[in-house]
Design an enzyme around this catalytic site. Structure first.
Site, PDB file in Angstrom:
ATOM      1  N   GLU A  23     -13.588  -0.274  10.205  1.00 44.41           N
ATOM      2  CA  GLU A  23     -13.349   0.695  11.275  1.00 44.41           C
ATOM      3  C   GLU A  23     -12.216   1.650  10.914  1.00 44.41           C
ATOM      4  O   GLU A  23     -11.292   1.287  10.184  1.00 44.41           O
ATOM      5  CB  GLU A  23     -13.022  -0.043  12.573  1.00 44.41           C
ATOM      6  CG  GLU A  23     -14.230  -0.832  13.068  1.00 44.41           C
ATOM      7  CD  GLU A  23     -14.021  -1.466  14.426  1.00 44.41           C
ATOM      8  OE1 GLU A  23     -14.930  -1.342  15.250  1.00 44.41           O
ATOM      9  OE2 GLU A  23     -12.972  -2.081  14.671  1.00 44.41           O
ATOM     10  N   CYS A  26      -6.111   6.589  11.533  1.00 45.14           N
ATOM     11  CA  CYS A  26      -5.720   5.227  11.164  1.00 45.14           C
ATOM     12  C   CYS A  26      -6.857   4.640  10.330  1.00 45.14           C
ATOM     13  O   CYS A  26      -7.993   4.552  10.806  1.00 45.14           O
ATOM     14  CB  CYS A  26      -5.511   4.441  12.464  1.00 45.14           C
ATOM     15  SG  CYS A  26      -5.230   2.698  12.196  1.00 45.14           S
ATOM     16  N   CYS A  53      -8.972  -9.673   6.648  1.00 43.51           N
ATOM     17  CA  CYS A  53      -7.578  -9.805   6.196  1.00 43.51           C
ATOM     18  C   CYS A  53      -7.358 -11.247   5.766  1.00 43.51           C
ATOM     19  O   CYS A  53      -7.921 -12.164   6.374  1.00 43.51           O
ATOM     20  CB  CYS A  53      -6.625  -9.448   7.348  1.00 43.51           C
ATOM     21  SG  CYS A  53      -4.898  -9.281   6.833  1.00 43.51           S
ATOM     22  N   CYS A  73      -2.198 -13.255  11.500  1.00 42.90           N
ATOM     23  CA  CYS A  73      -1.221 -13.019  12.562  1.00 42.90           C
ATOM     24  C   CYS A  73      -1.880 -13.392  13.894  1.00 42.90           C
ATOM     25  O   CYS A  73      -3.012 -12.973  14.163  1.00 42.90           O
ATOM     26  CB  CYS A  73      -0.747 -11.570  12.539  1.00 42.90           C
ATOM     27  SG  CYS A  73      -0.070 -11.129  10.925  1.00 42.90           S
ATOM     28  N   CYS A  93      -3.450 -10.722  16.386  1.00 47.40           N
ATOM     29  CA  CYS A  93      -4.229  -9.615  15.813  1.00 47.40           C
ATOM     30  C   CYS A  93      -5.700  -9.983  15.677  1.00 47.40           C
ATOM     31  O   CYS A  93      -6.038 -11.037  15.137  1.00 47.40           O
ATOM     32  CB  CYS A  93      -3.648  -9.247  14.444  1.00 47.40           C
ATOM     33  SG  CYS A  93      -4.656  -8.048  13.543  1.00 47.40           S
ATOM     34  N   GLU A 140      -4.347  -5.847   4.935  1.00 43.87           N
ATOM     35  CA  GLU A 140      -2.953  -5.726   4.495  1.00 43.87           C
ATOM     36  C   GLU A 140      -2.942  -4.824   3.258  1.00 43.87           C
ATOM     37  O   GLU A 140      -3.349  -5.242   2.163  1.00 43.87           O
ATOM     38  CB  GLU A 140      -2.412  -7.127   4.178  1.00 43.87           C
ATOM     39  CG  GLU A 140      -1.086  -7.158   3.473  1.00 43.87           C
ATOM     40  CD  GLU A 140      -0.013  -6.250   4.079  1.00 43.87           C
ATOM     41  OE1 GLU A 140       0.345  -6.433   5.247  1.00 43.87           O
ATOM     42  OE2 GLU A 140       0.466  -5.328   3.364  1.00 43.87           O
ATOM     43  N   CYS A 172      -4.273  -0.496  18.345  1.00 43.12           N
ATOM     44  CA  CYS A 172      -3.705  -1.330  17.285  1.00 43.12           C
ATOM     45  C   CYS A 172      -4.149  -2.769  17.423  1.00 43.12           C
ATOM     46  O   CYS A 172      -4.030  -3.354  18.492  1.00 43.12           O
ATOM     47  CB  CYS A 172      -2.179  -1.406  17.425  1.00 43.12           C
ATOM     48  SG  CYS A 172      -1.337   0.010  16.869  1.00 43.12           S
TER      49      CYS A 172
HETATM   50  N1  SAH Z   1      -1.750  -5.398   7.988  1.00 38.26           N
HETATM   51  C1  SAH Z   1      -0.836  -4.372   8.250  1.00 38.26           C
HETATM   52  C2  SAH Z   1      -1.458  -3.114   8.828  1.00 38.26           C
HETATM   53  C3  SAH Z   1      -2.513  -3.283   9.867  1.00 38.26           C
HETATM   54  S1  SAH Z   1      -2.038  -3.845  11.468  1.00 38.26           S
HETATM   55  C4  SAH Z   1       0.269  -4.863   9.142  1.00 38.26           C
HETATM   56  O1  SAH Z   1       0.159  -5.970   9.667  1.00 38.26           O
HETATM   57  O2  SAH Z   1       1.265  -4.167   9.276  1.00 38.26           O
HETATM   58  C5  SAH Z   1      -1.269  -2.413  12.215  1.00 38.26           C
HETATM   59  C6  SAH Z   1      -0.257  -2.757  13.310  1.00 38.26           C
HETATM   60  O3  SAH Z   1      -0.902  -3.224  14.503  1.00 38.26           O
HETATM   61  C7  SAH Z   1       0.707  -3.855  12.901  1.00 38.26           C
HETATM   62  O4  SAH Z   1       2.015  -3.563  13.289  1.00 38.26           O
HETATM   63  C8  SAH Z   1       0.183  -5.013  13.686  1.00 38.26           C
HETATM   64  O5  SAH Z   1       1.144  -6.005  13.804  1.00 38.26           O
HETATM   65  C9  SAH Z   1      -0.214  -4.361  14.983  1.00 38.26           C
HETATM   66  N2  SAH Z   1      -1.093  -5.181  15.826  1.00 38.26           N
HETATM   67  C10 SAH Z   1      -1.966  -6.117  15.414  1.00 38.26           C
HETATM   68  N3  SAH Z   1      -2.610  -6.652  16.489  1.00 38.26           N
HETATM   69  C11 SAH Z   1      -2.128  -6.036  17.583  1.00 38.26           C
HETATM   70  C12 SAH Z   1      -2.437  -6.131  18.988  1.00 38.26           C
HETATM   71  N4  SAH Z   1      -3.379  -6.941  19.431  1.00 38.26           N
HETATM   72  N5  SAH Z   1      -1.771  -5.316  19.831  1.00 38.26           N
HETATM   73  C13 SAH Z   1      -0.851  -4.454  19.372  1.00 38.26           C
HETATM   74  N6  SAH Z   1      -0.535  -4.300  18.066  1.00 38.26           N
HETATM   75  C14 SAH Z   1      -1.164  -5.082  17.165  1.00 38.26           C
HETATM   76 FE1  SF4 Z   2      -3.692  -8.721   8.791  1.00 39.29          FE
HETATM   77 FE2  SF4 Z   2      -1.946  -6.891   9.741  1.00 39.29          FE
HETATM   78 FE3  SF4 Z   2      -3.631  -8.162  11.408  1.00 39.29          FE
HETATM   79 FE4  SF4 Z   2      -1.608  -9.493  10.300  1.00 39.29          FE
HETATM   80  S1  SF4 Z   2      -1.455  -7.767  11.740  1.00 39.29           S
HETATM   81  S2  SF4 Z   2      -3.735 -10.223  10.465  1.00 39.29           S
HETATM   82  S3  SF4 Z   2      -1.520  -8.560   8.268  1.00 39.29           S
HETATM   83  S4  SF4 Z   2      -4.221  -6.767   9.758  1.00 39.29           S
END
Ligand code: SAH
Ligand code: SF4
Length: 408
Positions: A120, A133, A140, A144, A147, A206, A379
């Site tokens: 996406e 974006c 991934c 996390c 996420c 990532e 995000c």
């Molecule tokens: N893997 C990288 C980039 C992709 S995530 C990283 O983790 O930085 C992009 C951003 O969205 C990151 O800051 C992540 O922590 C945030 N994010 C992930 N899940 C989210 C959610 N459910 N609500 C708000 N932000 C989120």
């Molecule tokens: Fe991967 Fe970034 Fe999501 Fe963490 S926040 S699971 S590193 S995409």
């Protein structure tokens, strides 16, 4: 209200692999020179021809070889016999009430893949700017806990061309090429010359675990004779792959964002499990020495607001103390829920109180307004249905024929 368009045929009817021609759209100059060689262009001419192709691909954005009027018909035909100018396929396009657009894109299958993987990308228009974006991986490897992408196992890294392809496709769809017609946008696209003014690597995956391809792609996107997006307008977001941060700064030099989300290792271990490997102190040391970091080139710290988890005034004060001495911006991100998520977004008053403490400490800390939530484009909401097949499920795998003999 959202609009969903389905442009691609069902998987079963897709072209067989034998007919597959790679796309030139998204290639670096070096790869284009190889393509020229494969098409029989004499070595003496290749540099000039690559320059011509480059402009057609990245300044004009053509989608057919006929449009390349300064390249001879024979060369165009020779190229077309071997290559396409395809962008990723669009499986679905959704447009949010706020103008945010999300594309589910289908990528070409690589040799062993039974199914074409899907990723996406999201476009967020604002007044005077537009941010795209993009994704760097399908799924991934990290998990996390807040996420959505983290619930999808890594299928594979995107190639450089697939990463650039997301930018090209977005430009096609929002009419961001010279002379392109403006799509029906209900006045929500920015009035700027260029509709994509910023690119963020904050989609699926990532990016520092796909270092070489992301670097090649960002070199193409920032090339001054092509798409020409300054590295200051490109931001790579990482969960904290500490050993790669400095190298990224040296070799690529984009802006950097860090997914911090917690101020204590114990909590960050839970939210961002890579913290167990590279704890907060190591991460912040890498930020202090990020090449070029200064008040004019600040690092963005992303902090997702999770109700009752990391959102107390004490957390805000600890955050400010932790970042002392680092040229930083703080982005507070209201948690975006997704199907099955166990967290809740902090209350608005709690977010404001948190932001207040951070602001008083001298950080402009805009609370990032969630965009495109109605289409799961905010995000951390991105996820595709792609799954990695186990080796034995891949086409051509034959357990009996390939099984080792000794001790089996
Ligand atoms: N893997 C990288 C980039 C992709 S995530 C990283 O983790 O930085 C992009 C951003 O969205 C990151 O800051 C992540 O922590 C945030 N994010 C992930 N899940 C989210 C959610 N459910 N609500 C708000 N932000 C989120
Ligand atoms: Fe991967 Fe970034 Fe999501 Fe963490 S926040 S699971 S590193 S995409």
């Amino acid at each position: 209200m959202t609009l969903v368009l389905d442009h691609t045929p069902p998987r079963e009817t897709q072209a067989p692999d034998a007919a597959f021609r790679p796309t030139l759209a998204g290639m670096s100059r070096a790869r284009l020179a190889e393509a020229m060689a494969a098409a029989g262009v004499p070595e003496k001419q290749r540099r000039m021809r690559v320059g011509q192709l480059w402009r057609w691909l990245y300044i004009t954005g053509v989608t057919s070889f006929e449009q390349m009027t300064d390249i001879s018909k024979e060369t165009r035909q020779a190229l077309e016999a071997l290559f396409t100018l395809d962008r990723p396929g669009i499986v679905a396009e959704q447009v949010s009430v706020d103008g945010t657009r999300k594309w589910l894109m289908r990528l070409p299958k690589l040799g062993h893949e039974a199914r074409a993987p899907e990723v996406e990308a999201v476009y967020i228009p604002e007044s005077g700017r537009g941010t795209l974006c993009i994704s760097s991986q399908v799924g991934c490897t990290l998990t996390c806990s807040f996420c959505h992408t983290g619930t999808q196992r890594l299928v594979r890294n995107l190639t450089a061309s697939e990463i650039v392809g997301q930018v090209l496709l977005a430009r096609d769809r929002i009419g961001d090429w010279p002379g392109a017609a403006r799509p029906d946008d209900k006045g929500l696209l920015p009035e700027t010359d260029r509709k994509i003014t910023n690119v963020v690597l904050m989609g699926m995956g990532e990016p520092l675990y796909n270092f070489d391809n992301v670097r090649e792609a960002m070199d193409i996107v920032s090339d001054g004779e092509g798409i020409s997006l300054s590295k200051r307008r490109i931001t790579l977001s990482t969960s904290g792959v500490v050993p790669e941060i400095h190298r990224w700064g040296e070799l690529s030099g984009t802006m950097l964002a860090i997914s911090l989300h917690a101020v204590r290792d114990e909590l960050r271990d839970e939210l961002v499990p890579i913290n167990k490997k590279y704890p907060i102190k190591q991460l912040l040391d890498a930020c202090r020495t990020y090449p070029g970091v200064s008040n004019a080139k600040r690092i963005t710290f992303e902090y997702v607001m999770l109700k009752g988890v990391n959102d107390s005034p004490a957390d805000a004060k600890a955050l400010v103390r932790l970042l002392a001495g680092i040229p930083a911006k703080i982005n507070l991100i209201p948690f975006n829920p997704w199907p099955g998520s166990t967290y809740e977004c902090s209350d608005w008053e709690t977010i404001e109180r948190f932001a207040d403490i951070v602001n008083k400490a001298g950080y402009a800390s805009p609370v990032r307004t969630p965009r495109g939530r109605d289409i799961l484009a905010a995000c951390g909401q991105l996820k595709s249905e792609s799954v990695k097949l186990r080796a034995r499920d891949r086409p051509g795998a034959d357990g009996a024929a390939s099984s080792p003999t000794a001790g089996d």
